[in-house]
Design a protein around this motif. Structure first.
Motif, short mmCIF file in Angstrom:
data_model
loop_
_atom_site.label_atom_id
_atom_site.label_comp_id
_atom_site.label_asym_id
_atom_site.label_seq_id
_atom_site.Cartn_x
_atom_site.Cartn_y
_atom_site.Cartn_z
N LYS A 8 0.84 -1.19 0.00
CA LYS A 8 0.00 0.00 0.00
C LYS A 8 0.87 1.24 0.00
N ALA A 9 0.48 2.21 -0.78
CA ALA A 9 1.22 3.48 -0.83
C ALA A 9 0.42 4.56 -0.11
N PHE A 10 1.12 5.36 0.69
CA PHE A 10 0.51 6.47 1.42
C PHE A 10 1.37 7.70 1.18
N PRO A 11 1.06 8.47 0.11
CA PRO A 11 1.83 9.68 -0.12
C PRO A 11 1.41 10.78 0.85
N VAL A 12 2.37 11.42 1.46
CA VAL A 12 2.12 12.51 2.39
C VAL A 12 2.76 13.77 1.80
N TYR A 13 1.93 14.77 1.58
CA TYR A 13 2.42 16.02 0.98
C TYR A 13 2.73 17.03 2.07
N TRP A 14 3.46 18.09 1.71
CA TRP A 14 3.98 19.05 2.68
C TRP A 14 2.91 19.60 3.61
N ILE A 153 5.05 4.71 3.39
CA ILE A 153 4.78 6.14 3.42
C ILE A 153 5.80 6.84 2.54
N TYR A 154 5.28 7.62 1.60
CA TYR A 154 6.12 8.46 0.75
C TYR A 154 6.10 9.86 1.36
N PHE A 155 7.21 10.26 1.96
CA PHE A 155 7.29 11.56 2.60
C PHE A 155 7.54 12.65 1.56
N ASP A 158 10.81 12.92 -0.23
CA ASP A 158 11.17 11.81 -1.10
C ASP A 158 10.52 11.90 -2.48
N MET A 159 9.64 12.87 -2.66
CA MET A 159 8.87 12.96 -3.91
C MET A 159 9.20 14.25 -4.64
N GLY A 160 9.17 14.19 -5.95
CA GLY A 160 9.33 15.37 -6.78
C GLY A 160 8.01 15.68 -7.46
#
Length: 173
Positions: A8-14, A153-155, A158-160
């Motif tokens: 499972k992916a959980f992207p967390v944005y700023w 968790i994608y912090f 870590d993401m562009g």
């Protein structure tokens, strides 16, 4: 090394991360009133740097230290833990030793491996994380959100930013 990448992916944005870190600060403010406050923060690098800055601002803590523990060596596999930098004596002994009066901050407590190492060095400190998974949850005193063990968790750091095509363009018809 074992692959720990979850299904499972959980992207967390700023914006969400900032809200969650402030929510952690609110909880810690209550803990601080009950325990006599925190004299210092030790942030677990690298993930603990951002929430530690937010918590330090909100709780007006100015003595901030890092502990550098490496476990994810290629963002996919968790390997041997290594303490790359410990905590200075001034912080570890701020209230007589063993981390009394110290607040440890991390972004996530996952399996608990890193938390065990840090707790071993500062057993009287209060450990807080923004997110907690079930295996690591018993090692953290305060957290904001629990996520399942099989979630990655994608912090925000870590993401562009990049274009994502609409789902309909990638869906098999």
């Amino acid at each position: 090394m074992s692959d720990v990448r979850a299904e499972k992916a959980f992207p967390v944005y700023w914006e969400q991360f900032h809200r969650d870190a402030r929510a952690l600060a609110w909880r810690l403010a209550g803990e601080a009133r009950a325990s006599g406050g925190f004299d210092a923060i030790v942030c677990v690098t690298r993930g603990g740097l951002v929430p530690a800055a937010i918590v330090a601002r909100e709780l007006d803590i100015r003595l901030i230290e890092t502990i550098c523990v490496a476990s994810y060596h290629d963002y996919k596999s968790q390997g041997e833990l290594a303490v790359l930098k410990g905590v200075c004596d001034r912080v570890a002994n701020v209230r007589g030793g063993e981390g009394a009066g110290v607040l440890i901050i991390d972004d996530l407590v996952d399996t608990g491996s890193t938390a065990r190492v840090v707790r071993g060095l500062l057993p009287k400190a209060h450990f807080a994380a923004v997110y907690a998974k079930p295996k690591g949850r018993p090692l953290v005193d305060t957290f904001v959100t629990e996520v399942s063990q099989d979630t990655w968790i994608y912090f925000p750091w870590d993401m562009g930013l990049s274009f994502q095509p609409p789902i309909r363009e990638g869906a098999a018809g």
